[in-house]
Design a protein around this motif. Sequence first.
Motif, PDB file in Angstrom:
ATOM      1  N   LYS A   1       0.839  -1.184   0.000  1.00  0.00           N
ATOM      2  CA  LYS A   1       0.000   0.000   0.000  1.00  0.00           C
ATOM      3  C   LYS A   1       0.876   1.236   0.000  1.00  0.00           C
ATOM      4  O   LYS A   1       2.033   1.176   0.384  1.00  0.00           O
ATOM      5  CB  LYS A   1      -0.922   0.008   1.219  1.00  0.00           C
ATOM      6  CG  LYS A   1      -1.988  -1.079   1.191  1.00  0.00           C
ATOM      7  CD  LYS A   1      -2.950  -0.896   2.340  1.00  0.00           C
ATOM      8  CE  LYS A   1      -4.067  -1.926   2.288  1.00  0.00           C
ATOM      9  NZ  LYS A   1      -5.030  -1.739   3.411  1.00  0.00           N
ATOM     10  N   SER A   2       0.336   2.357  -0.405  1.00  0.00           N
ATOM     11  CA  SER A   2       1.177   3.555  -0.482  1.00  0.00           C
ATOM     12  C   SER A   2       0.692   4.630   0.487  1.00  0.00           C
ATOM     13  O   SER A   2      -0.485   4.744   0.799  1.00  0.00           O
ATOM     14  CB  SER A   2       1.203   4.101  -1.909  1.00  0.00           C
ATOM     15  OG  SER A   2      -0.086   4.453  -2.344  1.00  0.00           O
ATOM     16  N   PHE A   3       1.645   5.425   0.951  1.00  0.00           N
ATOM     17  CA  PHE A   3       1.367   6.501   1.883  1.00  0.00           C
ATOM     18  C   PHE A   3       0.846   7.727   1.147  1.00  0.00           C
ATOM     19  O   PHE A   3       1.192   7.962  -0.010  1.00  0.00           O
ATOM     20  CB  PHE A   3       2.646   6.882   2.639  1.00  0.00           C
ATOM     21  CG  PHE A   3       3.210   5.764   3.470  1.00  0.00           C
ATOM     22  CD1 PHE A   3       2.605   5.403   4.665  1.00  0.00           C
ATOM     23  CD2 PHE A   3       4.342   5.078   3.061  1.00  0.00           C
ATOM     24  CE1 PHE A   3       3.120   4.375   5.433  1.00  0.00           C
ATOM     25  CE2 PHE A   3       4.872   4.049   3.820  1.00  0.00           C
ATOM     26  CZ  PHE A   3       4.261   3.700   5.019  1.00  0.00           C
ATOM     27  N   ILE A   4       0.046   8.505   1.850  1.00  0.00           N
ATOM     28  CA  ILE A   4      -0.355   9.803   1.322  1.00  0.00           C
ATOM     29  C   ILE A   4       0.602  10.846   1.881  1.00  0.00           C
ATOM     30  O   ILE A   4       1.417  10.566   2.754  1.00  0.00           O
ATOM     31  CB  ILE A   4      -1.813  10.152   1.695  1.00  0.00           C
ATOM     32  CG1 ILE A   4      -1.926  10.447   3.204  1.00  0.00           C
ATOM     33  CG2 ILE A   4      -2.757   9.063   1.266  1.00  0.00           C
ATOM     34  CD1 ILE A   4      -3.235  11.113   3.591  1.00  0.00           C
ATOM     35  N   THR A   5       0.509  12.064   1.383  1.00  0.00           N
ATOM     36  CA  THR A   5       1.233  13.179   1.976  1.00  0.00           C
ATOM     37  C   THR A   5       0.266  14.355   2.083  1.00  0.00           C
ATOM     38  O   THR A   5      -0.901  14.262   1.665  1.00  0.00           O
ATOM     39  CB  THR A   5       2.485  13.554   1.175  1.00  0.00           C
ATOM     40  OG1 THR A   5       3.272  14.492   1.932  1.00  0.00           O
ATOM     41  CG2 THR A   5       2.133  14.165  -0.177  1.00  0.00           C
ATOM     42  N   CYS A   6       0.747  15.470   2.644  1.00  0.00           N
ATOM     43  CA  CYS A   6      -0.133  16.609   2.833  1.00  0.00           C
ATOM     44  C   CYS A   6       0.692  17.894   2.863  1.00  0.00           C
ATOM     45  O   CYS A   6       1.917  17.864   2.696  1.00  0.00           O
ATOM     46  CB  CYS A   6      -0.944  16.454   4.135  1.00  0.00           C
ATOM     47  SG  CYS A   6       0.040  16.633   5.644  1.00  0.00           S
ATOM     48  N   ASP A   7       0.024  19.013   3.080  1.00  0.00           N
ATOM     49  CA  ASP A   7       0.707  20.303   3.098  1.00  0.00           C
ATOM     50  C   ASP A   7       1.390  20.594   4.435  1.00  0.00           C
ATOM     51  O   ASP A   7       1.984  21.654   4.615  1.00  0.00           O
ATOM     52  CB  ASP A   7      -0.281  21.423   2.764  1.00  0.00           C
ATOM     53  CG  ASP A   7      -1.479  21.446   3.711  1.00  0.00           C
ATOM     54  OD1 ASP A   7      -1.549  20.589   4.613  1.00  0.00           O
ATOM     55  OD2 ASP A   7      -2.362  22.320   3.541  1.00  0.00           O
ATOM     56  N   ASN A   8       1.328  19.638   5.366  1.00  0.00           N
ATOM     57  CA  ASN A   8       1.977  19.781   6.677  1.00  0.00           C
ATOM     58  C   ASN A   8       2.526  18.406   7.067  1.00  0.00           C
ATOM     59  O   ASN A   8       2.043  17.773   8.008  1.00  0.00           O
ATOM     60  CB  ASN A   8       0.956  20.294   7.704  1.00  0.00           C
ATOM     61  CG  ASN A   8       1.585  20.756   8.987  1.00  0.00           C
ATOM     62  OD1 ASN A   8       2.728  21.218   9.010  1.00  0.00           O
ATOM     63  ND2 ASN A   8       0.860  20.623  10.083  1.00  0.00           N
ATOM     64  N   PRO A   9       3.544  17.909   6.337  1.00  0.00           N
ATOM     65  CA  PRO A   9       3.870  16.481   6.362  1.00  0.00           C
ATOM     66  C   PRO A   9       4.744  15.969   7.505  1.00  0.00           C
ATOM     67  O   PRO A   9       4.944  14.765   7.608  1.00  0.00           O
ATOM     68  CB  PRO A   9       4.588  16.280   5.024  1.00  0.00           C
ATOM     69  CG  PRO A   9       5.257  17.589   4.773  1.00  0.00           C
ATOM     70  CD  PRO A   9       4.333  18.626   5.318  1.00  0.00           C
TER      71      PRO A   9
END
Length: 234
Positions: free
Chosen positions: A149-157
Amino acid sequence: CYVSNLNTLKIKNQSFVEIEKYYGQIEGEIARLFEKIEDYECKGLFGEAFKDKYGQLLLKFFIAKMFWRNPNQSDLAREYIDNILRLYDSADNKAKKLIKYDRSLIKFLYRHKEKDWSRKVIQFILLPILTFKIFDTKKSIRSYVSPDKSFITCDNPVIMTDSIEKLFSFEHFLFPLDKFRVIANADIELEKFNIDLINLKVALNAKKWAMRSNKEYLEVLGKGLRAELCKLNS
């Protein structure tokens, strides 16, 4: 997630890119380390790069830089900027040497802390070195791989999984490096974590944006996020 001229210093209608040049030198070294890590993964020798003291220093500095250069930390930065002289006085000598600023220059920046250019220098250059314990060898960090499975990221990682003090000492944190890897403190048993739970923590830490190549997965995660937010607000 892009902010125009974030690293540009503007003083008396003149623009300076000293912060960008400073980051560029460091990021070149970090990029070479990441290439080395990927090469080790292909050869089945993954982990050796993280045992190297210089590799650990680069990775810790990378996490510290990614945390403080993020505009989302601006309010938090103001609290630490107010104590910048105390932070400098209590800093490790190695940290002071890395900064290459003497106390008189720190004091000058502090006197002008309300100026945008001064705040940027303190937040983007000084705080990563003076708040994070990047020279402490007692705590190490490593990367964890999820081939399925793959990780997500965000604007505050840079994710705090405990207090900010434990983030600064690299005891409790997560950082999605790419869709298959996350960097975390070395003693965490991340293999036992549910990938979806890690992604939920990343999504909860987002200020506005969470990102992944799979739209359907984000929609499912969004339902879990809404349920979690309802729990927090109840």
